[in-house]
Enzyme design. Structure first.
Site, mmCIF file in Angstrom:
data_model
loop_
_atom_site.group_PDB
_atom_site.id
_atom_site.type_symbol
_atom_site.label_atom_id
_atom_site.label_comp_id
_atom_site.label_asym_id
_atom_site.label_seq_id
_atom_site.Cartn_x
_atom_site.Cartn_y
_atom_site.Cartn_z
ATOM 1 N N SER A 158 17.431 -2.328 4.211
ATOM 2 C CA SER A 158 18.109 -1.761 3.038
ATOM 3 C C SER A 158 19.364 -1.008 3.500
ATOM 4 O O SER A 158 19.502 -0.665 4.677
ATOM 5 C CB SER A 158 17.146 -0.792 2.342
ATOM 6 O OG SER A 158 17.835 -0.028 1.385
ATOM 7 N N TYR A 171 11.579 6.555 2.512
ATOM 8 C CA TYR A 171 12.012 5.162 2.357
ATOM 9 C C TYR A 171 13.201 4.883 3.290
ATOM 10 O O TYR A 171 13.273 3.829 3.932
ATOM 11 C CB TYR A 171 12.390 4.924 0.893
ATOM 12 C CG TYR A 171 12.719 3.498 0.525
ATOM 13 C CD1 TYR A 171 11.850 2.453 0.803
ATOM 14 C CD2 TYR A 171 13.907 3.191 -0.134
ATOM 15 C CE1 TYR A 171 12.156 1.143 0.445
ATOM 16 C CE2 TYR A 171 14.222 1.886 -0.494
ATOM 17 C CZ TYR A 171 13.344 0.866 -0.198
ATOM 18 O OH TYR A 171 13.661 -0.421 -0.553
HETATM 19 P P1 NAD Z 1 9.258 -5.461 -6.253
HETATM 20 O O1 NAD Z 1 8.512 -4.191 -6.509
HETATM 21 O O2 NAD Z 1 9.755 -6.262 -7.427
HETATM 22 O O3 NAD Z 1 8.365 -6.404 -5.339
HETATM 23 C C1 NAD Z 1 7.534 -5.935 -4.330
HETATM 24 C C2 NAD Z 1 6.269 -6.800 -4.342
HETATM 25 O O4 NAD Z 1 5.475 -6.373 -3.230
HETATM 26 C C3 NAD Z 1 5.412 -6.606 -5.616
HETATM 27 O O5 NAD Z 1 5.107 -7.868 -6.179
HETATM 28 C C4 NAD Z 1 4.148 -5.899 -5.100
HETATM 29 O O6 NAD Z 1 2.973 -6.279 -5.790
HETATM 30 C C5 NAD Z 1 4.122 -6.358 -3.650
HETATM 31 N N1 NAD Z 1 3.352 -5.419 -2.802
HETATM 32 C C6 NAD Z 1 3.368 -4.071 -2.844
HETATM 33 N N2 NAD Z 1 2.512 -3.572 -1.942
HETATM 34 C C7 NAD Z 1 1.951 -4.639 -1.301
HETATM 35 C C8 NAD Z 1 0.987 -4.765 -0.284
HETATM 36 N N3 NAD Z 1 0.399 -3.698 0.294
HETATM 37 N N4 NAD Z 1 0.644 -6.009 0.118
HETATM 38 C C9 NAD Z 1 1.207 -7.107 -0.444
HETATM 39 N N5 NAD Z 1 2.123 -7.050 -1.435
HETATM 40 C C10 NAD Z 1 2.491 -5.821 -1.857
HETATM 41 O O7 NAD Z 1 10.445 -5.056 -5.264
HETATM 42 P P2 NAD Z 1 11.854 -5.735 -4.971
HETATM 43 O O8 NAD Z 1 12.898 -4.851 -5.550
HETATM 44 O O9 NAD Z 1 11.841 -7.195 -5.287
HETATM 45 O O10 NAD Z 1 11.922 -5.498 -3.382
HETATM 46 C C11 NAD Z 1 11.594 -6.470 -2.407
HETATM 47 C C12 NAD Z 1 11.999 -5.923 -1.043
HETATM 48 O O11 NAD Z 1 13.392 -5.623 -1.039
HETATM 49 C C13 NAD Z 1 11.295 -4.607 -0.667
HETATM 50 O O12 NAD Z 1 11.043 -4.608 0.714
HETATM 51 C C14 NAD Z 1 12.319 -3.566 -1.024
HETATM 52 O O13 NAD Z 1 12.106 -2.371 -0.282
HETATM 53 C C15 NAD Z 1 13.591 -4.278 -0.617
HETATM 54 N N6 NAD Z 1 14.833 -3.773 -1.221
HETATM 55 C C16 NAD Z 1 15.007 -3.712 -2.572
HETATM 56 C C17 NAD Z 1 16.212 -3.251 -3.077
HETATM 57 C C18 NAD Z 1 16.465 -3.161 -4.559
HETATM 58 O O14 NAD Z 1 17.552 -2.674 -4.949
HETATM 59 N N7 NAD Z 1 15.548 -3.612 -5.396
HETATM 60 C C19 NAD Z 1 17.235 -2.842 -2.214
HETATM 61 C C20 NAD Z 1 17.022 -2.916 -0.843
HETATM 62 C C21 NAD Z 1 15.812 -3.393 -0.355
#
Ligand code: NAD
Length: 274
Positions: A158, A171
């Site tokens: 991130s 985070y």
């Molecule tokens: P999201 O919450 O839509 O998806 C995360 C998924 O992970 C969910 O479906 C959840 O059920 C699953 N999950 C949670 N805990 C779990 C576990 N213990 N075992 C298995 N599955 C599990 O999130 P997103 O926004 O699509 O993010 C995806 C990745 O991108 C993450 O690593 C997040 O930190 C990273 N990210 C997101 C952003 C953003 O702006 N959304 C920015 C930078 C990084």
């Protein structure tokens, strides 16, 4: 055709990546804590003529991942590509305000959290989900890749790994660990031909951050406004913005690329704010 395992694949960003990789002809195993969410994406891929299965897995439990691996291996074969997508933040690792003011300690209100109120368990949860939740699936699935060609791991870091974002120390620290681990693992796996890279997404409007960044009527919050002002391209990312870099890093076209963390952030990390 490769076998691609994606954790957190029921989520917003990784479901988009799963569909893009399926459209390239790869077989996709969608792992998620929420089996229904993974199954729904698998059905959508299969309805488009792709090959996908939803598999319940907890990235924090090795035995759950081992069981998922058995199912993946028997239905789709050995894992060629692992995308470590599961991750996120938790309110218990988050301060109420960006900066500490002396009066915050004097007029402490119920539910108001300064650095001094942060809960160790909340912080540990965030570190585990993002860091251990990247390490354990790699231990379980990358063993399939040893001795085979064209295999790689893609982690999700991130923006906050480069410079921490206010309010979310856990985070930020956990994603810094993911970036660092990406480089470490790239070196460690270099002699067995497994490449390890990461995406560093900027700000994408998802369910995790929607209420932090936008109001009920869709306007930007103060934090949302600050982000847009600091993003030279002047917008949030859309999940599809992550597709081309993912396809490149998972493809043999990037066969000499390992240990990189690529920002996909509309210029956020390049901008000093002035
Ligand atoms: P999201 O919450 O839509 O998806 C995360 C998924 O992970 C969910 O479906 C959840 O059920 C699953 N999950 C949670 N805990 C779990 C576990 N213990 N075992 C298995 N599955 C599990 O999130 P997103 O926004 O699509 O993010 C995806 C990745 O991108 C993450 O690593 C997040 O930190 C990273 N990210 C997101 C952003 C953003 O702006 N959304 C920015 C930078 C990084």
């Amino acid at each position: 055709m490769k076998t691609v395992v994606i954790t957190g694949a029921g989520g917003i960003l990784c479901s988009t990546l799963a569909k893009a990789l399926a459209a390239q002809g790869h077989k996709i195993a969608l792992l998620d804590l929420k089996k229904e969410a993974a199954d729904k994406v698998a059905q959508e891929i299969n309805a488009e003529g792709g090959i996908a299965i939803g598999v319940e897995a907890n990235v924090l439990k090795k035995e759950s991942l081992e069981a998922a691996k058995k199912e993946v291996n028997s239905k789709l074969g050995p894992c060629d590509i692992l995308v470590n997508g599961a991750g996120g933040n938790h309110p218990l690792g988050t301060t109420t305000n960006p900066h500490l003011l002396a009066e915050d300690l004097i007029n402490a209100k119920e539910g108001f959290k300064t650095f001094f109120d942060l809960d160790a368990e909340g912080i540990q949860f965030v570190f585990n989900l993002n860091f251990i939740g990247t390490l354990l699936p790699t231990q379980v699935f990358a063993i399939d890749m040893v001795g085979r060609q064209g295999c790689s791991v893609l982690n999700i870091s991130s923006m906050n790994a480069y410079t921490p974002l206010t309010k979310i120390p856990a985070y930020s620290g956990a994603k810094a660990a993911v970036s660092n681990f990406t480089q470490w693992l790239a070196v460690h796996f270099s002699k067995v031909g497994i490449r390890v890279n990461a995406l560093a997404p900027g700000f994408f409007l998802t369910d995790q951050n929607r209420t932090l960044l936008t109001t009920e009527n869709g306007e930007l919050t103060a934090r949302g406004n600050t982000i847009i002002e600091q993003t030279p391209m002047g917008r949030f990312g859309e999940p599809k913005d992550l597709i081309s870099t993912t396809l490149f890093l998972c493809d043999d076209a990037s066969s000499f690329v390992t240990g990189v963390v690529i920002p996909i952030d509309g210029g956020f990390s390049a901008f000093s704010g002035v």
